[in-house]
Write an enzyme that holds these catalytic residues in place. Structure first.
Site, PDB file in Angstrom:
ATOM      1  N   ASN A  94       0.851  -1.192   0.000  1.00 42.98           N
ATOM      2  CA  ASN A  94       0.000   0.000   0.000  1.00 42.98           C
ATOM      3  C   ASN A  94       0.883   1.236   0.000  1.00 42.98           C
ATOM      4  O   ASN A  94       1.996   1.214   0.532  1.00 42.98           O
ATOM      5  CB  ASN A  94      -0.875   0.020   1.253  1.00 42.98           C
ATOM      6  CG  ASN A  94      -1.801   1.227   1.306  1.00 42.98           C
ATOM      7  OD1 ASN A  94      -2.427   1.585   0.305  1.00 42.98           O
ATOM      8  ND2 ASN A  94      -1.888   1.871   2.456  1.00 42.98           N
ATOM      9  N   HIS A 133       0.731   5.160   1.371  1.00 46.28           N
ATOM     10  CA  HIS A 133      -0.028   5.992   2.300  1.00 46.28           C
ATOM     11  C   HIS A 133       0.632   7.369   2.344  1.00 46.28           C
ATOM     12  O   HIS A 133       1.854   7.473   2.477  1.00 46.28           O
ATOM     13  CB  HIS A 133      -0.026   5.358   3.693  1.00 46.28           C
ATOM     14  CG  HIS A 133      -0.807   6.152   4.685  1.00 46.28           C
ATOM     15  ND1 HIS A 133      -2.185   6.126   4.726  1.00 46.28           N
ATOM     16  CD2 HIS A 133      -0.413   7.020   5.648  1.00 46.28           C
ATOM     17  CE1 HIS A 133      -2.598   6.931   5.687  1.00 46.28           C
ATOM     18  NE2 HIS A 133      -1.554   7.493   6.258  1.00 46.28           N
ATOM     19  N   SER A 155       4.624   6.886   2.422  1.00 48.35           N
ATOM     20  CA  SER A 155       5.231   5.609   2.797  1.00 48.35           C
ATOM     21  C   SER A 155       4.626   4.500   1.946  1.00 48.35           C
ATOM     22  O   SER A 155       3.419   4.486   1.707  1.00 48.35           O
ATOM     23  CB  SER A 155       4.938   5.272   4.263  1.00 48.35           C
ATOM     24  OG  SER A 155       5.284   6.335   5.124  1.00 48.35           O
ATOM     25  N   ASP A 205      -2.560   0.624   8.209  1.00 50.40           N
ATOM     26  CA  ASP A 205      -1.396   1.472   7.886  1.00 50.40           C
ATOM     27  C   ASP A 205      -0.200   1.212   8.813  1.00 50.40           C
ATOM     28  O   ASP A 205       0.590   2.124   9.087  1.00 50.40           O
ATOM     29  CB  ASP A 205      -1.780   2.965   7.941  1.00 50.40           C
ATOM     30  CG  ASP A 205      -2.855   3.324   6.926  1.00 50.40           C
ATOM     31  OD1 ASP A 205      -2.881   2.703   5.843  1.00 50.40           O
ATOM     32  OD2 ASP A 205      -3.670   4.210   7.212  1.00 50.40           O
TER      33      ASP A 205
HETATM   34  C1  GAR Z   1      -2.609   9.005  -3.012  1.00 47.15           C
HETATM   35  O1  GAR Z   1      -2.160  10.218  -2.440  1.00 47.15           O
HETATM   36  C2  GAR Z   1      -2.448   7.869  -2.020  1.00 47.15           C
HETATM   37  O2  GAR Z   1      -1.277   7.975  -1.236  1.00 47.15           O
HETATM   38  C3  GAR Z   1      -3.678   8.036  -1.182  1.00 47.15           C
HETATM   39  O3  GAR Z   1      -4.690   8.344  -2.092  1.00 47.15           O
HETATM   40  C4  GAR Z   1      -4.121   9.056  -3.209  1.00 47.15           C
HETATM   41  C5  GAR Z   1      -4.568   8.355  -4.477  1.00 47.15           C
HETATM   42  O4  GAR Z   1      -4.200   9.101  -5.601  1.00 47.15           O
HETATM   43  N1  GAR Z   1      -3.977   6.827  -0.462  1.00 47.15           N
HETATM   44  C6  GAR Z   1      -4.558   6.816   0.737  1.00 47.15           C
HETATM   45  O5  GAR Z   1      -4.918   7.823   1.312  1.00 47.15           O
HETATM   46  C7  GAR Z   1      -4.748   5.443   1.323  1.00 47.15           C
HETATM   47  N2  GAR Z   1      -5.265   5.526   2.650  1.00 47.15           N
HETATM   48  P1  GAR Z   1      -4.180   8.401  -7.041  1.00 47.15           P
HETATM   49  O6  GAR Z   1      -5.529   7.729  -7.229  1.00 47.15           O
HETATM   50  O7  GAR Z   1      -4.014   9.556  -7.987  1.00 47.15           O
HETATM   51  O8  GAR Z   1      -3.040   7.442  -7.062  1.00 47.15           O
END
Ligand code: GAR
Length: 203
Positions: A107, A109, A136, A145
């Site tokens: 994942n 995060h 991360s 997480d």
């Molecule tokens: C990213 O910033 C990722 O780190 C976050 O969602 C966004 C997705 O963007 N993930 C989380 O918050 C997981 N809990 P993307 O769809 O453009 O890759």
């Protein structure tokens, strides 16, 4: 060659970077992209890259997470993934799911874990007056997480940053971090990777 499935919920910019990275002598290839929202914009991006896609809408399952995950597992396992990469997948997973993919579930995060698990990471970093934020990549375990960290990138918090401005600065670095960690992981390298955004130009 390792087979990589990717799960998304939204725009899929990290997913696209992962797909684009898996060419040439890369030890992995994308085999499937799935979403819990049929409207996830990333599905069309993946399909345009020639990657098979599916959507399993979580909403008809209501509170029955196990039934939703059973369908997710059925779809994923049909593609025989060696690695499942969560990339902006915004559903909490039960221990049944994380155990099924133990050791092959990643994942990304948007915080410097163990700081700020959960949601609203950028607002929380600004609120706390942190000088640095970041992202991360970690192995997913049953604790939210909190699995072993495989890589981090640090990003400065600038005076007057809004959560949106900070999120955009971090996202650019997520796009460096996740492909780099995935490649190492597919090679069997689980040593931690630390990147520093201040060493490279940021837009
Ligand atoms: C990213 O910033 C990722 O780190 C976050 O969602 C966004 C997705 O963007 N993930 C989380 O918050 C997981 N809990 P993307 O769809 O453009 O890759």
């Amino acid at each position: 060659m390792k087979r990589v499935a990717i799960l998304i919920s939204g725009g899929g910019s990290n997913m696209l970077r992962l797909i684009e990275s898996m060419t040439g002598d890369h030890p992995a290839r994308p085999v499937l992209v799935g979403a819990n929202d049929p409207g996830a914009g990333g599905l069309a991006l993946a399909a345009a890259q020639g990657v098979p896609v599916f959507a399993t809408d979580h909403r008809p399952f209501g509170r029955d997470r196990a039934a939703f995950e059973a369908e997710l597992i059925r779809q994923l396992d049909a593609a025989q993934p060696d690695i499942v990469a969560l990339a902006g997948f915004m559903r909490i997973l039960t221990p049944g799911f994380t155990a099924h993919y133990a050791g092959r579930l990643l994942n990304i995060h948007p915080s410097l874990l163990p700081k700020y698990p959960g949601l609203n990471t950028h607002a929380r970093a600004i609120e706390a007056g942190d000088a640095e934020a970041g992202a991360s990549v970690h192995e997913v375990t049953s604790d939210l997480d909190a699995g072993p960290i495989l890589g981090q990138v640090r990003v400065p918090v600038l005076p007057g940053d809004t959560p949106e401005e900070l999120a955009a600065r971090v996202l650019v670095q997520e796009h460096r971090l996740y492909p780099a960690v995935l490649r190492r992981f597919a090679d069997g390298n689980r040593a931690r990777l630390d990147l520093d955004a201040t060493l490279t130009p940021t837009p």
